[in-house]
Motif scaffolding. Sequence first.
Motif, short mmCIF file in Angstrom:
data_model
loop_
_atom_site.label_atom_id
_atom_site.label_comp_id
_atom_site.label_asym_id
_atom_site.label_seq_id
_atom_site.Cartn_x
_atom_site.Cartn_y
_atom_site.Cartn_z
N GLU A 238 0.68 -1.31 -0.15
CA GLU A 238 -0.16 0.07 -0.10
C GLU A 238 0.99 1.30 -0.02
O GLU A 238 0.51 2.28 -0.39
N GLY A 239 1.99 1.13 0.39
CA GLY A 239 2.94 2.18 0.41
C GLY A 239 2.66 3.52 1.38
O GLY A 239 2.99 4.51 1.11
N ASP A 240 1.86 3.27 2.47
CA ASP A 240 1.57 4.13 3.33
C ASP A 240 2.09 4.03 4.79
O ASP A 240 1.55 4.63 5.60
N ALA A 241 3.07 2.82 4.91
CA ALA A 241 3.79 2.82 6.05
C ALA A 241 4.42 4.13 6.92
O ALA A 241 4.00 4.36 8.09
N ASP A 242 4.94 4.86 6.10
CA ASP A 242 5.66 6.10 6.38
C ASP A 242 4.51 7.22 7.18
O ASP A 242 4.88 7.96 7.95
N THR A 243 3.30 7.11 6.54
CA THR A 243 2.07 7.87 6.93
C THR A 243 1.68 7.44 8.34
O THR A 243 1.51 8.44 9.28
N ILE A 244 1.64 6.30 8.55
CA ILE A 244 1.08 5.64 9.64
C ILE A 244 2.12 5.54 10.72
O ILE A 244 1.62 6.03 11.94
N ALA A 245 3.36 5.46 10.34
CA ALA A 245 4.26 5.50 11.52
C ALA A 245 5.58 6.08 10.89
O ALA A 245 6.70 5.54 10.49
N PRO A 246 5.47 7.53 10.73
CA PRO A 246 6.62 8.13 10.39
C PRO A 246 7.97 8.13 11.25
O PRO A 246 7.68 7.85 12.41
N SER A 247 9.06 8.06 10.57
CA SER A 247 10.15 8.13 11.29
C SER A 247 10.48 9.11 12.32
O SER A 247 10.08 10.38 11.94
N SER A 259 20.64 3.81 16.66
CA SER A 259 19.96 2.35 16.24
C SER A 259 18.66 2.59 15.54
O SER A 259 18.01 1.88 14.99
N SER A 260 18.11 3.91 15.56
CA SER A 260 16.81 3.99 14.90
C SER A 260 17.23 4.21 13.22
O SER A 260 16.17 3.80 12.72
N ASP A 261 18.46 4.30 12.97
CA ASP A 261 18.51 4.52 11.55
C ASP A 261 18.55 3.06 10.78
O ASP A 261 18.13 3.06 9.69
N ALA A 262 18.85 2.08 11.59
CA ALA A 262 18.63 0.65 10.98
C ALA A 262 17.35 0.47 10.57
O ALA A 262 17.15 -0.17 9.50
N ALA A 263 16.36 0.65 11.45
CA ALA A 263 15.02 0.50 10.84
C ALA A 263 14.55 1.37 9.84
O ALA A 263 13.81 0.72 9.00
N ALA A 264 14.96 2.60 9.73
CA ALA A 264 14.64 3.35 8.72
C ALA A 264 15.25 3.02 7.41
O ALA A 264 14.79 2.96 6.33
#
Length: 305
Positions: A238-247, A259-264
């Motif tokens: 759906e391509g909306d993950a960054d809207t639902i859970a933005p970095s 460590s957050s960069d790894a997930a991004a």
Amino acid sequence: MARPFSNKKKAAPKKPATPLLAAKAFDDALREIEALSADRLITINLDIPRVVSQVLGVLPGLLALRPAIAEHLQKHDVALLDRLETYALAAWYAHLLWLSSEGAENALKPLLEEAVPLRENLLSDAEALARRGLLDAETVAEIRAGQGHIDTANDLVALSALFSGSWPEIAGKTAATEKEVSRAGEIGPQLLAGLGVREHGKGPGPTEAADKRARAFALLVHAYDQTRRAIAYLRWDEGDADTIAPSLYKGRGGRTASSSDAAATLQDAGPPGPTAPSSPGAAPPGGAPGAAVSGAPSNGAPPIL
């Protein structure tokens, strides 16, 4: 197959809970905070109040996807999502304790003299932007409803996060300046800390407070990052993950790697696998997702307020 998601609107930041509720969350998470190993600590290169506001703002959307996470990612530690609100409020309270250890009470009167008109100016600007559909009207109305010094402090944090999160869209369309927005995010927590010291006296010393703050922040970032990984997997098509859970780091320039960069990076490169490592010391799933924390602080430090 595409999985429906009922709310694709960008979530607005929410103002943090009152210090009393945050203190209860801190007490609830204290065992996990103290048990966190030193190698899990990360550099605090984000504004903690703004992070807390952002996480609380997107939390309803994350919880709406909890059943899908539990169904499709059975090895994912869904307890991290269940306790995300607790971790956010615990990090908020740890930040207030840290500020209170820095002699915040001495600056209380000038902070109030600056905070009250700053809140009113930013709130008036926010209402004008909301009428034009550039800011979330419901969020702005919730901020306007606040009364008293504690609400003034929390409102400044929420306004700073709200303006910052939408700055690309509202720059040049408001009388508010980036300097005012940044200042609101600074003095809101300082004001709460000063009010707490006046009411209850100082809490832990600077070294202990800084350690608790660093651990609570790391716990929050880890839980949010792991939840983002699960959302990225579920919503990849759906391509909306960054809207639902933005970095948490989106739009931050000149930051240090963490460590957050790894997930991004995982989200940018492709969908992560359906498993995610469990958080050491994470509590097992208990009550309903997002349930209110309860109990009085038992960490030996007086509540901020």
